[in-house]
Scaffold this motif. Structure first.
Motif, PDB file in Angstrom:
ATOM      1  N   TYR B 164       0.811  -1.232   0.000  1.00 43.50           N
ATOM      2  CA  TYR B 164       0.000   0.000   0.000  1.00 43.50           C
ATOM      3  C   TYR B 164       0.838   1.274   0.000  1.00 43.50           C
ATOM      4  CZ  TYR B 164      -3.311  -3.559   1.359  1.00 43.50           C
ATOM      5  OH  TYR B 164      -4.035  -4.705   1.423  1.00 43.50           O
ATOM      6  N   TYR B 172       1.303   9.359   3.411  1.00 46.07           N
ATOM      7  CA  TYR B 172       0.203   8.409   3.361  1.00 46.07           C
ATOM      8  C   TYR B 172      -0.580   8.373   4.670  1.00 46.07           C
ATOM      9  CZ  TYR B 172       1.408   6.413  -1.162  1.00 46.07           C
ATOM     10  OH  TYR B 172       1.614   6.234  -2.482  1.00 46.07           O
ATOM     11  N   PRO B 247      -2.183   8.667  -3.753  1.00 49.87           N
ATOM     12  CA  PRO B 247      -3.267   8.310  -4.669  1.00 49.87           C
ATOM     13  C   PRO B 247      -4.607   8.192  -3.950  1.00 49.87           C
ATOM     14  CG  PRO B 247      -2.067   6.374  -4.008  1.00 49.87           C
ATOM     15  CD  PRO B 247      -1.396   7.526  -3.317  1.00 49.87           C
ATOM     16  N   ASN B 249      -7.035   5.491  -4.043  1.00 54.72           N
ATOM     17  CA  ASN B 249      -7.171   4.143  -4.603  1.00 54.72           C
ATOM     18  C   ASN B 249      -8.606   3.650  -4.587  1.00 54.72           C
ATOM     19  OD1 ASN B 249      -4.469   3.769  -5.271  1.00 54.72           O
ATOM     20  ND2 ASN B 249      -3.966   3.224  -3.175  1.00 54.72           N
ATOM     21  N   LYS B 334      -5.764   2.117   0.898  1.00 55.15           N
ATOM     22  CA  LYS B 334      -5.886   0.695   0.609  1.00 55.15           C
ATOM     23  C   LYS B 334      -6.894   0.406  -0.489  1.00 55.15           C
ATOM     24  CE  LYS B 334      -4.725  -1.039   5.197  1.00 55.15           C
ATOM     25  NZ  LYS B 334      -5.297  -1.771   6.331  1.00 55.15           N
ATOM     26  N   GLY B 335      -7.730   1.393  -0.784  1.00 56.07           N
ATOM     27  CA  GLY B 335      -8.702   1.196  -1.851  1.00 56.07           C
ATOM     28  C   GLY B 335      -9.826   0.244  -1.490  1.00 56.07           C
TER      29      GLY B 335
END
Lengths: 247, 368
Positions: B164, B172, B247, B249, B334-335
């Motif tokens: 991740y 993050y 990002p 995710n 982690k999406g």
């Protein structure tokens, strides 16, 4: 033809052991200018707040515009106007925006607000200041504007809590002219004040001392009864026995 | 409805005419994200180290070269005696001193055993641990290279992959953390201050005498600030994605939905604060201290909750930011989908409902 719009019967408000308003009884007629006098701490503001639905009475009964102060405060609110002791317009809004906001809160329709705003500004000679922020206006103008906003929605009764505090005598005079005009239109005026010269302008005055109404009559009759030259003397005679002095 | 629109319009006049506050509200998230993302990173890079090499052979030179070449270290000075070590630490710039004993390579080749001493400045324990770990792993790499040609009879080689967040970027965790902090402070503070302001300038009394319904009053106060907070969420996301390269995710829609829920939690906290105070300053202080401190300390993004004493771990459960932090991390980094975060969502929802019920029932229609 007299028609009572406020009836108060033994209305009492207690804060713990302290009796702010003690069994006051009176009536106010339609279109009357009713002066509600008393020294600081005599219980005027408390009595007035009960009538406006801001404060729950401890005992006694009262109706305002025909509605009960215990159960029908919502109905009362739709029929009264209120101007508080401290200045209560939004300083960072313009004159027009303030009028539009308060009128909107009372549910007036947009076209009606627009038309009446123009008329009001014209009457107050405020048309050039329509888009000025309220904070830029002199105090006297603000007070007159606040009063006009309080009766903008044509209430049956308007409650004024020491409306002329801190205003010069000329502006006060102008302010009272506005009150007279409103009374002529049939709006009942309920005004608290501690300026005794203003008491002379009222149709009837009541004088509160230590939570009780000690006298209630026309200014002329009061002066006769107490053998006084002015309302000031009447007031001094009554208030001399007062024990409380501050809110 | 007309009353409501007129009230909301009035709130926006207040917001847009107070340029200074508006600027702070818009810029604060950007500044915070950049601060946390770049300046306050918890990675340790380019630490100055000193070398005391009593051997000066091929092996030590190679190791020193490898240390210097890594992005973690910068060989700042060479020491000549044990006495210099203390002096090097006293400058305050040296985080680590690497000491090679005499005849390092000889020992390594003939006795199969050589020692390197790592001395770290442990006034900051976390940094000291991290720095020695980096150094140890560089030295071990060198050793592995040496033995590569002659494999040992038994060897366990851990294969490590950081999932991740393969680059172990601090941003993050900071992005979800800052998002939680900004939202809870700004939404709660703006709402409570704007209500208390009406009390302070006395317009509250006039509004209470008017036929305006309390529910309408509260809604009209909450909605403009919820809107502004959503603007804040968007700026934070844009800055994170473009500048910090964090990002998104998971589903953006889900993320925004969860943000909206958390904003509602914050606004209802603001309503509660406005019930207990009559001064704007107090409201501001309660919002700042009462909400920022628990978020920072117990929210989970500054200090790991797992390593706290049990009572504090327990307390962290009542901090709404903790749950939002978990949600954002799960969705953004982690999406994960809603299925994985429904529990946290439910907890936030319950908290919001609880705060709202309290503030509604405490809202005073009458002054006394």
């Amino acid at each position: 033809m007299k028609e009572a719009v406020i009836t108060v019967n033994k209305l009492t408000k207690k804060f713990g052991d302290f009796i702010a308003t003690n069994e006051v009884t009176f009536e106010v007629d339609k279109g009357e200018i009713f002066g509600f006098l008393g020294a600081n701490g005599a219980g005027k503001t408390t009595a007035m707040r009960m009538l406006c639905g801001l404060s729950m009475p401890s005992s006694g009964s009262a109706t305002v515009a025909g509605f009960d102060v215990y159960k029908q405060t919502e109905k009362i609110k739709q029929n009264i106007g209120y101007m508080s002791q401290k200045f209560s317009l939004y300083e960072d809004l313009t004159v027009t925006e303030n009028i539009r906001f308060y009128a909107g809160i009372y549910g007036m329709a947009r076209p009606a607000i627009k038309e009446k705003t123009a008329q009001l500004l014209n009457q107050l000679n405020l048309t050039p200041e329509a888009n000025t922020l309220v904070k830029a206006l002199p105090l006297g103008w603000k007070q007159k504007l606040a009063f006009s906003v309080a009766i903008f929605h044509e209430p049956k009764i308007v409650f004024l809590d020491e409306p002329t505090g801190g205003v010069d005598p000329i502006t006060r005079r102008e302010f009272w002219n506005l009150i007279y005009q409103a009374a002529e239109r049939g709006i009942t005026i309920f005004v608290t004040t501690h300026y005794m010269d203003e008491a002379e302008y009222c149709n009837r005055v009541s004088i509160m001392v230590d939570g009780k109404i000690e006298a209630l009559d026309t200014p002329r009759n009061l002066k006769k009864t107490y053998n006084a030259k002015s309302m000031d003397e009447v007031f001094l005679q009554l208030a001399r026995g007062a024990k409380r002095s501050d809110d | 409805m007309k009353q409501f629109l007129i009230f909301v319009q009035k709130e926006f006049y207040h917001i847009f005419r107070d340029r200074k506050s508006l600027l702070i509200i818009i810029l604060m998230p950007i500044v915070q994200i950049i601060l946390f993302g770049f300046a306050l990173t918890n990675e340790i890079k380019d630490s100055d180290i000193a070398i005391l090499d009593e051997s000066k052979d091929v092996a030590t030179v190679e190791i020193i070269h490898r240390l210097d070449a890594s992005r973690y270290f910068n060989v700042a000075r060479y020491l000549h005696s044990q006495a210099d070590i203390e002096a090097a630490f006293k400058t305050g710039k040296i985080r680590l001193v690497v000491v090679f004993q005499n005849k390092f390579r000889e020992n390594l080749l003939h006795a199969n055993h050589a020692q390197v001493q790592l001395l770290a400045d442990a006034t900051d324990p976390n940094t000291a641990t991290t720095v020695t770990n980096y150094a140890t792993s560089i030295i071990r790499d060198y050793q592995n290279d040496l033995t590569a040609n002659a494999p040992l009879p038994y060897q366990i080689e851990p294969q490590v992959r950081m999932l991740y967040n393969p680059q172990l970027k601090g941003a993050y965790t900071f992005v979800p953390g800052v998002m939680a902090m900004i939202l809870i402070i700004i939404s709660a503070m703006m709402t409570s201050v704007s209500i208390v302001r009406e009390k302070e300038i006395n317009t509250m009394e006039v509004l209470l005498v008017s036929p305006l319904k309390p529910l309408l009053f509260i809604l009209s106060k909450a909605i403009p600030y919820m809107f502004l907070s959503l603007v804040n969420v968007s700026t934070i996301l844009v800055v994170s994605v473009t500048l910090l390269e964090v990002p998104i995710n998971g589903s953006l829609l889900l993320l925004m939905g969860e943000a909206l829920l958390f904003i509602t939690t914050a606004v209802s906290l603001g309503l509660m604060i406005s019930n207990v105070t009559n001064s704007q300053q107090t409201a501001q202080m309660i919002s700042l201290l009462g909400l920022m401190l628990p978020t920072l300390l117990l929210g989970g993004f500054m200090f790991p909750i797992e390593s706290m004493p049990k009572p504090l771990q327990f307390m962290s459960n009542i901090v709404p930011s903790k749950w939002f932090f978990i949600i954002v991390k799960d969705v953004m980094i982690k999406g994960l989908g809603f299925k994985m975060i429904w529990k946290e969502t439910l907890i936030l929802f319950g908290m919001t409902l609880f705060f709202l019920t309290i503030s509604f029932s405490k809202f005073k229609i009458r002054l006394a």
